[in-house]
Design a protein around this motif. Structure first.
Motif, PDB file in Angstrom:
ATOM      1  N   GLY A 175      -2.799  -0.290   3.325  1.00  0.00           N
ATOM      2  CA  GLY A 175      -1.533  -0.526   4.003  1.00  0.00           C
ATOM      3  C   GLY A 175      -0.918   0.796   4.419  1.00  0.00           C
ATOM      4  O   GLY A 175      -1.513   1.867   4.228  1.00  0.00           O
ATOM      5  N   GLN A 207       4.345  -1.667   4.512  1.00  0.00           N
ATOM      6  CA  GLN A 207       4.810  -2.391   3.333  1.00  0.00           C
ATOM      7  C   GLN A 207       5.935  -1.662   2.593  1.00  0.00           C
ATOM      8  O   GLN A 207       6.524  -2.213   1.669  1.00  0.00           O
ATOM      9  N   GLN A 252      12.103  -4.197   4.581  1.00  0.00           N
ATOM     10  CA  GLN A 252      11.048  -3.590   3.761  1.00  0.00           C
ATOM     11  C   GLN A 252      11.674  -2.853   2.581  1.00  0.00           C
ATOM     12  O   GLN A 252      12.790  -2.333   2.686  1.00  0.00           O
TER      13      GLN A 252
END
Length: 300
Positions: A175, A207, A252
């Motif tokens: 990620g 992320q 996020q």
């Protein structure tokens, strides 16, 4: 047997780095904080007071684990002992997210106390991919890769940074951690547009987000030079860029990095609260736009 812990998953809220200066305030007051980040290298010893404090804090809060010493972008093989210690910390504290930098910091037996840049070529791409594959396989967790702050541009590069990161994700399944202050610093130092960078970034793989303060300097020719200092409040233009970023990524987990000239808890917590404000404003704007479109929201 470990005492019961809160869920490891990080909420889409502001969080801060865990500092020894604030251990007692956190344990005594249990402030409303989204999460804490720890640097893996600070907890590689087997015991001692830092682990005692972290064990207690981990019971009440999720954490993210951030590495600074694996030298993911280096040409040399990864240090197996260091990688094993990172895994030990991850296994011990079960972080919600685990991340490292697109940078290098070792060569042969030398360790450099800095995160150094690399050119973006097919050769370095394969080195980074191989290292991330090794880390993810050994640690047993997905790793997030953080975009660097840049002070030089390599003429050898054949990839734009955003495309280099996109290709790494494609080949490894890792990620991304999007450091918005790094975007602003790099764009200012290179004469680029931070907004264009965010607009090109592969946000579908983000992320976690980092924010931090930068130090304004000038280079030898008198041009603006920003240093990713992590020693002050987040600058207003970075907050604006963060709002633009959240509009692209959606809410996020967002860390406030403040690693030098550590402030009081209240000052640090206030910065995290500002991230919460931006996230909540985005959520409310999306809800209003959905209502105006007449979107049907099914009842729970």
């Amino acid at each position: 047997m470990c005492a019961q812990r809160v869920n490891a998953k990080l909420p889409a809220r502001g969080g801060v780095g865990l500092k020894a200066d604030h251990y007692h305030r956190i344990l005594n007051d249990k402030p409303d904080m989204g999460f804490f980040e720890i640097h893996a290298e600070n907890y590689m010893g087997a015991g001692g007071p830092p682990h005692g404090y972290l064990e207690a804090i981990r019971r009440d809060y999720p954490i993210s684990l951030h590495g600074v010493g694996l030298s993911i972008g280096g040409a040399d093989p990864l240090n197996k002992e260091h990688l094993s210690r990172v895994k030990d910390v991850a296994d011990r504290y079960d972080p919600g997210l685990f991340s490292e930098h697109l940078a290098w910091s070792t060569h042969d037996t030398e360790y450099f106390n800095d995160l150094l840049p690399l050119p973006y070529t097919e050769v370095t791409l394969q080195q980074v991919v191989d290292h991330i594959d090794e880390v993810q396989t050994f640690v047993g967790r997905q790793m997030l890769l953080e975009n660097p702050s840049a002070y030089v541009i390599f003429k050898e590069s054949t990839y734009e940074e955003t495309e280099f990161l996109r290709e790494i994700v494609k080949r490894t399944g890792c990620g991304l951690l999007l450091d918005v202050n790094n975007v602003f610093v790099s764009a200012t130092n290179s004469g680029g547009s931070p907004e264009d960078y965010v607009d090109r970034f592969p946000v579908e793989h983000v992320q976690e987000i980092h924010l931090g303060g930068h130090a304004p300097e000038t280079d030898e020719l008198g041009y603006p030079l920003l240093i990713d200092a992590h020693d002050r409040k987040v600058a207003d233009p970075v907050w604006s860029l963060y709002a633009r970023t959240i509009d692209r990524t959606g809410p996020q987990p967002t860390l406030i990095e403040w690693d030098a000239n550590i402030p009081t808890w209240d000052i640090l917590a206030y910065e995290a609260e500002q991230a919460d404000v931006v996230i909540q404003s985005h959520i409310e704007a999306q809800a209003k736009a959905s209502e105006m479109r007449g979107d049907h929201v099914p009842s729970a």
